[in-house]
Design an enzyme around this catalytic site. Sequence first.
Site, short mmCIF file in Angstrom:
data_model
loop_
_atom_site.label_atom_id
_atom_site.label_comp_id
_atom_site.label_asym_id
_atom_site.label_seq_id
_atom_site.Cartn_x
_atom_site.Cartn_y
_atom_site.Cartn_z
N PHE A 2 63.88 7.15 -28.66
CA PHE A 2 63.24 8.04 -27.70
C PHE A 2 62.66 7.24 -26.53
CE2 PHE A 2 59.41 10.36 -26.24
CZ PHE A 2 60.08 11.40 -25.62
N GLN A 3 63.00 7.66 -25.33
CA GLN A 3 62.54 7.02 -24.10
C GLN A 3 62.91 5.55 -24.00
OE1 GLN A 3 58.40 8.17 -23.37
NE2 GLN A 3 59.17 9.97 -22.28
N GLU A 34 55.54 7.65 -10.69
CA GLU A 34 55.61 6.19 -10.75
C GLU A 34 56.18 5.58 -9.47
OE1 GLU A 34 56.55 8.20 -13.16
OE2 GLU A 34 55.66 7.56 -15.06
N LYS A 54 56.33 -2.13 -27.16
CA LYS A 54 55.08 -1.55 -27.65
C LYS A 54 54.48 -2.40 -28.77
CE LYS A 54 53.25 2.92 -29.14
NZ LYS A 54 53.59 4.33 -29.43
N MET A 78 65.31 12.13 12.27
CA MET A 78 66.23 11.05 12.60
C MET A 78 67.68 11.45 12.29
SD MET A 78 66.53 8.24 14.03
CE MET A 78 65.23 7.00 14.07
#
Lengths: 572, 175
Positions: free
Chosen positions: A113-114, A51, A163, A475
């Site tokens: 959950f999640q 993501e 949802k 760097m």
Amino acid sequence: MAKKVKGADVLWDVLIRQGVEVVFGYPGGATLPSYDALHRHRIHHVLVRHEQGAAHMADGFSRATGKVGVAFATSGPGATNLVTGLATAMMDSVPMVAVTGQVNSHLIGSDAFQETDVTGITLPVTKHNFLVTKAQEIMPTLRKAFYIAQSGRPGPVLVDITKDAQAAEIEYEYDDRPIRLSGYRPSYKIDKVELQRALELIEKAERPLILAGHGVIRSGASKILQQFVEFTNTPVAMTLLGLGAFPASHPLNLGMMGMHGEAWVNQAIQEADLLLAFGMRFDDRVTGNLKTYATKARKIHIEIDPSEINKNVKVDVGIVGDLREVLEVLTAQVSAGDHGEWIEHIDEMKGSSAVRDIQSLPDNGHLYAAHVINDLWRYTHGKSVVVTDVGQHQMWEAQYYKHDYLRGLITSGGLGTMGFALPAAIGAKFGRPQDEVWAIAGDGGFQMTACELSTIAQEGIKVNVAIINNGFLGMVRQWQEMFYDKNYSATPMRSPDFVKLADAHGLPGLRVTKRSEMQDAVAWAQAQPQSVVIDFRVEQEDSVYPMVPAGADLHNMIRRPMANPIVETAED
Amino acid sequence: MIHTFVAYVENKPGVLNRVSSLFRRRAYNIESLAVGPAHLPGISRMTIEVEAATEDIAHQIAANLYKLVDVLHVDDLTNRKSVKRALALVKIDTSNPQVRSEIIQIASIFKQAEIVDAAPSSLILEIVGYEDTVERFIRMLEPYRILEMQRTGVVGMLRGSEPVSEGLAALEEQQ
Ligand SMILES: Cc1ncc(C[n+]2csc(CCOP(=O)(O)OP(=O)(O)O)c2C)c(N)n1
């Protein structure tokens, strides 16, 4: 007439009505209803591999086009993976909309959950965010999100949709009445008194200098800036994110300022009697030590965000407004200028400073990153969209790829996010399919998001990937060399065989070790129908010069040491 | 110097979090914060006391508050004529009769103080006033055994002699 549809259909429909044709995302439990409805709508979904990639793609798309990029993620880990990308876009004022799924509304707060507090987590890294728990709110909220993302000082906006809101059936009719947000002020009336004072200061100035930043690009002020510059004969210094806003080849464009800017540009800033800061924010990377910064100069700051005025540098005149609008008014009223002596003086400084030493170096059999980038510029005729990662190669890009074209450079400036280049280049290619796109990344940064090669292969798009492979986190190694007695702690880096890695994705790969191979390599890359990966094996312990150490005075730049082998070989 | 801001904000969940998150992120030091419904429907009013070393920082604070989409209007009361009040409740152990009479005496010295609860072994005192009055009052009570104390943030309002800010007038009109 209103018809019955699901919240998910409303979501896609509103996106399409905002002009969205492509979104970058990754599905999951909390976005299942939306993905179920996807096929009913004319929108292309790019399946990313992580993501973070989705967020950078949306960002790259936006920077390449000026439109709003859109990223999708599911709840919990999907959403938290977006955070780096949101912070990147926030720091660089990139308009973006991120849509995340959230657990069913009755489960919110139950550690389901999640479930994660996504609006809480993303609060400081978004311009604004929303939690939507009802299908009826999807349309108005998304409209607000697009409006907020692209108006005023742009930025990322996140919309977290439960949802059940996606799944619910509602009566739907698109509402295109103007958006009402009473607490939101994207635009300001130009303050006439400040404008008058600006004109007076410009009139009086003998050594004026324009500092052109990202705001020039975001407000579409390039043309009017050029008129102003040419009419008043004022030289221009660029910030990293400003590159491309004003042609590099223009005689009044001095080049980049700041930590790795041109020495003469920084010197000019220190000697100027008037700084005209246009759409830039006096970041510490461009000012160095604030106490000794441009002490001889009066300062005019034109900026869309009022909170930037007097934040880092105290200014004499602050004009809050859209840069293009302000410049239009200013240009109409300003008198013509000459500043011949001042420009001549800067030219002299330029002449005496070590001109691009690497550039003029004859081929000595070694490959220097600066050569790679300079040759890329030459053989792409400066016309490619270049998307960089973060590190030494990023600074060399800024120094050696001359950007004459608007939106020709896409780079993470404010946050300095490694892993940005590859996904942002994918986003840029979706935004500008006709243009040549090069991603330039270090061996370190490339490996942070290398999984997106798979996205490239699946989408069949054409992005040329240049890995500037120096075997180090370059760097950081440079800072260790300069400030930590060459204690190369955790910076040497082993990498996989990048040519084989490309091959594993069904993409052509190439290894380049000599400068003499550059022209052919670029031609080869351009000729391949697919994306290519080129592993440029460059000098390992090369450093970026000149350099203002963090917090040091802007005029005290470290120059390339004369004992450096690169300069020595120049005499061969 | 401590600045006193009044902010009108949307009365929505999470707005207080947005405001406090801003102060935390920008390292502005909040001295006190009070929130309650404003006279306009759907709008809350906050009084925020915050340390600002310079006028520029005070402007930054206001500008950053304005950047929050849910913030509708901000006034800085600091250099203007205003009324400011804070409140404190202090419960003191008065099982000792001597202490009890001393406390009652202290309460009577401060005309802004009142005894609001009396139990056999404790008293609750309330004081409403300027913050320094509240401060002085509490200092007087410190030698005694304080069982509980609650202080509120300061609430503030511009005096009627001060012109009404345009932003607030516009808010009224929108209603
Ligand atoms: C996500 C992230 N982690 C760490 C850093 C710190 N950092 C800045 S530059 C750099 C080295 C980059 O190395 P490489 O990608 O090989 O590029 P090079 O500098 O060699 O061109 C690091 C580790 C960063 N900018 N971003």
